[in-house]
Scaffold this motif. Structure first.
Motif, PDB file in Angstrom:
ATOM      1  N   VAL A  61     -28.120 -10.821  58.200  1.00  0.00           N
ATOM      2  CA  VAL A  61     -27.852  -9.415  58.520  1.00  0.00           C
ATOM      3  C   VAL A  61     -28.754  -8.986  59.675  1.00  0.00           C
ATOM      4  CG1 VAL A  61     -27.840  -7.033  57.682  1.00  0.00           C
ATOM      5  CG2 VAL A  61     -27.252  -8.897  56.113  1.00  0.00           C
ATOM      6  N   ILE A  62     -28.181  -8.348  60.679  1.00  0.00           N
ATOM      7  CA  ILE A  62     -28.947  -7.704  61.749  1.00  0.00           C
ATOM      8  C   ILE A  62     -28.588  -6.228  61.719  1.00  0.00           C
ATOM      9  CG2 ILE A  62     -29.352  -7.543  64.233  1.00  0.00           C
ATOM     10  CD1 ILE A  62     -28.665 -10.479  64.486  1.00  0.00           C
ATOM     11  N   HIS A  63     -29.613  -5.375  61.678  1.00  0.00           N
ATOM     12  CA  HIS A  63     -29.399  -3.930  61.570  1.00  0.00           C
ATOM     13  C   HIS A  63     -29.908  -3.223  62.817  1.00  0.00           C
ATOM     14  CE1 HIS A  63     -30.953   0.147  60.236  1.00  0.00           C
ATOM     15  NE2 HIS A  63     -29.644   0.251  60.125  1.00  0.00           N
ATOM     16  N   ILE A  64     -29.095  -2.300  63.333  1.00  0.00           N
ATOM     17  CA  ILE A  64     -29.459  -1.508  64.507  1.00  0.00           C
ATOM     18  C   ILE A  64     -29.354  -0.030  64.173  1.00  0.00           C
ATOM     19  CG2 ILE A  64     -28.918  -0.964  66.912  1.00  0.00           C
ATOM     20  CD1 ILE A  64     -27.436  -3.590  67.107  1.00  0.00           C
ATOM     21  N   GLY A  65     -30.376   0.733  64.521  1.00  0.00           N
ATOM     22  CA  GLY A  65     -30.273   2.188  64.499  1.00  0.00           C
ATOM     23  C   GLY A  65     -29.742   2.621  65.854  1.00  0.00           C
ATOM     24  N   ILE A  66     -28.468   2.958  65.928  1.00  0.00           N
ATOM     25  CA  ILE A  66     -27.778   3.095  67.199  1.00  0.00           C
ATOM     26  C   ILE A  66     -28.398   4.167  68.092  1.00  0.00           C
ATOM     27  CG2 ILE A  66     -26.074   4.737  66.328  1.00  0.00           C
ATOM     28  CD1 ILE A  66     -25.436   1.915  68.830  1.00  0.00           C
ATOM     29  N   ASN A  67     -28.939   5.232  67.515  1.00  0.00           N
ATOM     30  CA  ASN A  67     -29.463   6.321  68.336  1.00  0.00           C
ATOM     31  C   ASN A  67     -30.872   6.061  68.839  1.00  0.00           C
ATOM     32  OD1 ASN A  67     -27.654   8.304  66.102  1.00  0.00           O
ATOM     33  ND2 ASN A  67     -27.170   8.209  68.265  1.00  0.00           N
ATOM     34  N   GLU A  68     -31.440   4.923  68.500  1.00  0.00           N
ATOM     35  CA  GLU A  68     -32.757   4.558  69.018  1.00  0.00           C
ATOM     36  C   GLU A  68     -32.661   3.659  70.237  1.00  0.00           C
ATOM     37  OE1 GLU A  68     -35.631   3.264  66.211  1.00  0.00           O
ATOM     38  OE2 GLU A  68     -34.720   4.365  64.576  1.00  0.00           O
ATOM     39  N   LEU A  69     -31.446   3.287  70.632  1.00  0.00           N
ATOM     40  CA  LEU A  69     -31.274   2.325  71.708  1.00  0.00           C
ATOM     41  C   LEU A  69     -30.571   2.959  72.894  1.00  0.00           C
ATOM     42  CD1 LEU A  69     -30.025  -0.699  69.593  1.00  0.00           C
ATOM     43  CD2 LEU A  69     -32.328  -0.352  70.483  1.00  0.00           C
ATOM     44  N   GLU A  70     -31.017   2.585  74.095  1.00  0.00           N
ATOM     45  CA  GLU A  70     -30.281   2.960  75.286  1.00  0.00           C
ATOM     46  C   GLU A  70     -29.106   1.997  75.460  1.00  0.00           C
ATOM     47  OE1 GLU A  70     -32.724   3.255  78.706  1.00  0.00           O
ATOM     48  OE2 GLU A  70     -34.358   4.277  77.670  1.00  0.00           O
ATOM     49  N   GLN A  71     -28.221   2.321  76.372  1.00  0.00           N
ATOM     50  CA  GLN A  71     -27.034   1.509  76.569  1.00  0.00           C
ATOM     51  C   GLN A  71     -27.402   0.062  76.897  1.00  0.00           C
ATOM     52  OE1 GLN A  71     -24.393   2.978  79.568  1.00  0.00           O
ATOM     53  NE2 GLN A  71     -22.808   1.467  79.155  1.00  0.00           N
ATOM     54  N   SER A  72     -28.353  -0.143  77.793  1.00  0.00           N
ATOM     55  CA  SER A  72     -28.737  -1.503  78.177  1.00  0.00           C
ATOM     56  C   SER A  72     -29.363  -2.241  77.005  1.00  0.00           C
ATOM     57  CB  SER A  72     -29.714  -1.461  79.360  1.00  0.00           C
ATOM     58  OG  SER A  72     -30.871  -0.703  79.019  1.00  0.00           O
ATOM     59  N   SER A  73     -30.159  -1.554  76.198  1.00  0.00           N
ATOM     60  CA  SER A  73     -30.784  -2.188  75.047  1.00  0.00           C
ATOM     61  C   SER A  73     -29.740  -2.602  74.021  1.00  0.00           C
ATOM     62  CB  SER A  73     -31.795  -1.235  74.396  1.00  0.00           C
ATOM     63  OG  SER A  73     -32.812  -0.881  75.315  1.00  0.00           O
ATOM     64  N   PHE A  74     -28.716  -1.792  73.854  1.00  0.00           N
ATOM     65  CA  PHE A  74     -27.661  -2.107  72.916  1.00  0.00           C
ATOM     66  C   PHE A  74     -26.945  -3.396  73.335  1.00  0.00           C
ATOM     67  CE2 PHE A  74     -23.243  -1.279  71.282  1.00  0.00           C
ATOM     68  CZ  PHE A  74     -23.551  -1.470  69.939  1.00  0.00           C
ATOM     69  N   SER A  75     -26.734  -3.575  74.627  1.00  0.00           N
ATOM     70  CA  SER A  75     -26.112  -4.790  75.131  1.00  0.00           C
ATOM     71  C   SER A  75     -26.979  -6.006  74.824  1.00  0.00           C
ATOM     72  CB  SER A  75     -25.880  -4.689  76.640  1.00  0.00           C
ATOM     73  OG  SER A  75     -25.043  -3.593  76.945  1.00  0.00           O
ATOM     74  N   ASP A  76     -28.295  -5.852  74.965  1.00  0.00           N
ATOM     75  CA  ASP A  76     -29.208  -6.962  74.682  1.00  0.00           C
ATOM     76  C   ASP A  76     -29.171  -7.338  73.204  1.00  0.00           C
ATOM     77  OD1 ASP A  76     -29.943  -6.978  77.330  1.00  0.00           O
ATOM     78  OD2 ASP A  76     -31.739  -5.744  77.021  1.00  0.00           O
ATOM     79  N   VAL A  77     -29.100  -6.323  72.351  1.00  0.00           N
ATOM     80  CA  VAL A  77     -29.059  -6.600  70.922  1.00  0.00           C
ATOM     81  C   VAL A  77     -27.763  -7.308  70.547  1.00  0.00           C
ATOM     82  CG1 VAL A  77     -28.978  -5.555  68.636  1.00  0.00           C
ATOM     83  CG2 VAL A  77     -30.611  -4.717  70.321  1.00  0.00           C
ATOM     84  N   LEU A  78     -26.650  -6.879  71.134  1.00  0.00           N
ATOM     85  CA  LEU A  78     -25.381  -7.533  70.849  1.00  0.00           C
ATOM     86  C   LEU A  78     -25.385  -8.996  71.287  1.00  0.00           C
ATOM     87  CD1 LEU A  78     -22.569  -4.942  71.638  1.00  0.00           C
ATOM     88  CD2 LEU A  78     -23.297  -5.799  69.427  1.00  0.00           C
ATOM     89  N   ALA A  79     -26.176  -9.296  72.327  1.00  0.00           N
ATOM     90  CA  ALA A  79     -26.255 -10.686  72.777  1.00  0.00           C
ATOM     91  C   ALA A  79     -26.863 -11.577  71.696  1.00  0.00           C
ATOM     92  CB  ALA A  79     -27.092 -10.767  74.053  1.00  0.00           C
ATOM     93  N   LEU A  80     -27.638 -10.980  70.795  1.00  0.00           N
ATOM     94  CA  LEU A  80     -28.217 -11.747  69.691  1.00  0.00           C
ATOM     95  C   LEU A  80     -27.151 -12.302  68.757  1.00  0.00           C
ATOM     96  CD1 LEU A  80     -31.247  -9.493  68.639  1.00  0.00           C
ATOM     97  CD2 LEU A  80     -31.372 -11.748  69.701  1.00  0.00           C
TER      98      LEU A  80
END
Length: 330
Positions: A61-80
């Motif tokens: 499981v990988i969990h993201i708090g969506i409102n803590e990430l900028e657009q570029s950071s969200f892309s980096d997390v999805l790359a995981l």
């Protein structure tokens, strides 16, 4: 105009709407920093939680708090997802999302993405919108939305029906864009020594192969415990991409074949249908021709004649009248 603040959901409401079952000893990666509710929730269920990815480690499981990430950071997390998410793992996230526009909006110290922006980032992944709640902030047309994201798996369409059921026709007609693994061709290549297999499989196929007796040979192979190796040959030719498998498999082994594709990382779809067949077995064809040549009609596949003849004796009218007269003349 006063600034709009993102009001977080209460921990219990947020966790419930993530709709995730944390298994015991699961490996979890939690990127949420403003609240440790998800981490505590995972620890309660005896899962191991990291706050940063560990090289070479995969997570259930990988969990993201969506409102803590900028657009570029969200892309980096999805790359995981491609290298840190386990094959059957899931990335879960939730947060406030705007239904207007296609850009991420900065609100105070938070970033609020649009639904369109989220979908564009998830286009290369399998994803599902789990649910949504009305926004608890004064942002027009906003919702708290919750997503599950997983790796995009290849799909195996399994056409395993009996010979003459229309498998090859279905494959040609509806799956033109996909490679097709033809069972008959695989068996021919094994018999010719063009595919390297075990001695047991080679001996069995080379001995039994006959393009008119595929059903009989396949039944023998699976009954001899060679089915798993046959499926492994199909998997090698599929090359972990979308594929159609056109090959007869005895019905009682369909679930076994499907499970083997599933364990190999496929979404396995067993397509089944009923259809009148034009082909009979080689043995039946031999019996029919033999009957024709001998001039004797046989119904070896039927226990009864198709026309029932009443063999009881028929009492003729003249005999009935004579009997009646004898009785009343006494």
């Amino acid at each position: 105009m006063s600034p709009v603040k993102v009001v977080p959901l209460a921990d219990d409401v947020y966790l419930e709407n993530l709709n995730i079952d944390i298994l015991q000893y699961a490996q979890v990666l939690d990127f949420q920093s403003s609240s440790n509710a998800f981490t505590r929730y995972c620890h309660f269920w005896n899962a191991t939680v990291d706050s940063q990815p560990v090289d070479g480690k995969t997570y259930d499981v990988i969990h993201i708090g969506i409102n803590e990430l900028e657009q570029s950071s969200f892309s980096d997390v999805l790359a995981l997802v491609d290298h840190a998410l386990a094959p059957n793992g899931v990335l879960v996230f939730g947060g406030l999302i705007s239904q207007e526009g296609n850009a991420w909006k900065s609100i105070d110290d938070h970033y609020v993405p649009s639904f369109g922006a989220i979908k564009s980032h998830l286009s290369d992944h399998a994803w599902k919108l789990i649910g949504s709640l009305e926004g608890q902030a004064s942002l027009p047309r906003s919702h708290y939305m919750f997503f599950h994201v997983s790796r995009m798996k290849p799909t195996a369409f399994l056409l395993l029906g009996s010979p003459g059921a229309g498998k090859s026709t279905i494959a040609r007609r509806y799956f033109k864009a996909l490679p097709v693994v033809q069972g008959d061709q695989i068996y021919k290549a094994i018999a010719d020594g063009r595919i390297e297999v075990s001695v047991a499989l080679y001996d069995a196929v080379s001995k039994e192969f006959d393009s008119c007796r595929i059903l009989r040979m396949t039944v023998l192979l699976f009954e001899q415990g060679l089915g798993d190796e046959i499926v492994d040959v199909w998997l090698q030719h599929a090359k972990h991409s979308d594929v159609v498998v056109d090959s007869y498999v005895p019905p009682k082994y369909h679930k076994v074949v499907k499970a083997r594709f599933t364990r190999s990382g496929y979404v396995a779809i067993d397509l089944q249908w009923d259809m009148a067949k034009t082909m009979c077995s080689k043995r039946r064809a031999s019996e029919l021709v033999g009957s024709f040549m001998s001039g004797k009609k046989t119904r070896s596949n039927s226990s009864q004649s198709p026309i029932q003849v009443d063999t009881k004796p028929v009492l003729r009218r003249s005999a009935f009248v004579a009997t009646f007269r004898r009785l009343f003349s006494r």
